[in-house]
Design an enzyme around this catalytic site. Structure first.
Site, PDB file in Angstrom:
ATOM      1  N   HIS A  34       0.843  -1.201   0.000  1.00 48.80           N
ATOM      2  CA  HIS A  34       0.000   0.000   0.000  1.00 48.80           C
ATOM      3  C   HIS A  34       0.881   1.255   0.000  1.00 48.80           C
ATOM      4  CE1 HIS A  34      -3.563   2.383   0.759  1.00 48.80           C
ATOM      5  NE2 HIS A  34      -3.034   2.896   1.856  1.00 48.80           N
ATOM      6  N   HIS A  89       1.158   4.179  -2.892  1.00 49.10           N
ATOM      7  CA  HIS A  89       0.998   5.609  -2.626  1.00 49.10           C
ATOM      8  C   HIS A  89       2.156   6.413  -3.218  1.00 49.10           C
ATOM      9  CE1 HIS A  89      -2.451   6.729  -0.069  1.00 49.10           C
ATOM     10  NE2 HIS A  89      -2.449   5.451   0.259  1.00 49.10           N
ATOM     11  N   GLN A 132       3.997   1.581  -1.106  1.00 55.47           N
ATOM     12  CA  GLN A 132       4.660   1.728  -2.403  1.00 55.47           C
ATOM     13  C   GLN A 132       3.677   2.212  -3.468  1.00 55.47           C
ATOM     14  OE1 GLN A 132       7.970   1.659  -2.828  1.00 55.47           O
ATOM     15  NE2 GLN A 132       7.938   1.404  -0.610  1.00 55.47           N
TER      16      GLN A 132
END
Length: 110
Positions: free
Chosen positions: A77, A81, A79
């Protein structure tokens, strides 16, 4: 160590999410004709991206120094973002420059 890593990952998510939000705000400001505000927002976006990259670099250094970073849903999650924020930031910069180019220059005379 695990708790420290989770805090770093959460900081990464927050910094990248903030950067993405600032880039979107910059686009909206430029569309409204507030190019100086858009530029200021992009500077803030850059600062948040530096924060995100510092977190990411810290995790990479930890792994290269023998402390493997577990591939968890939270890490994936984070990465996601970062990559999303990078893309939005790059596109925002291009959009702002397109808006700037399409905005008639102020004439110094009447």
């Amino acid at each position: 160590m695990e708790n420290e890593m989770e805090l770093t990952i959460m900081r990464l998510i927050t910094a990248a999410g903030d950067a993405r939000s600032l880039a979107m705000q910059a686009i909206r400001a430029a569309r409204a004709g507030h190019l100086d505000e858009a530029d200021a927002l992009m500077i803030e976006c850059d600062k948040k991206m530096v924060d995100a990259h510092q977190c990411q670099t810290g995790l990479i250094f930890a792994e290269t120094n023998g402390s493997p970073v577990p591939i968890t849903l939270l890490m994936v999650h984070a990465q996601d973002h970062v990559m999303n924020a990078m893309t939005v930031k790059d596109m925002a910069g291009e959009m702002i420059e397109m808006i700037r180019a399409a905005t008639p220059a102020e004439k110094p005379w009447k």
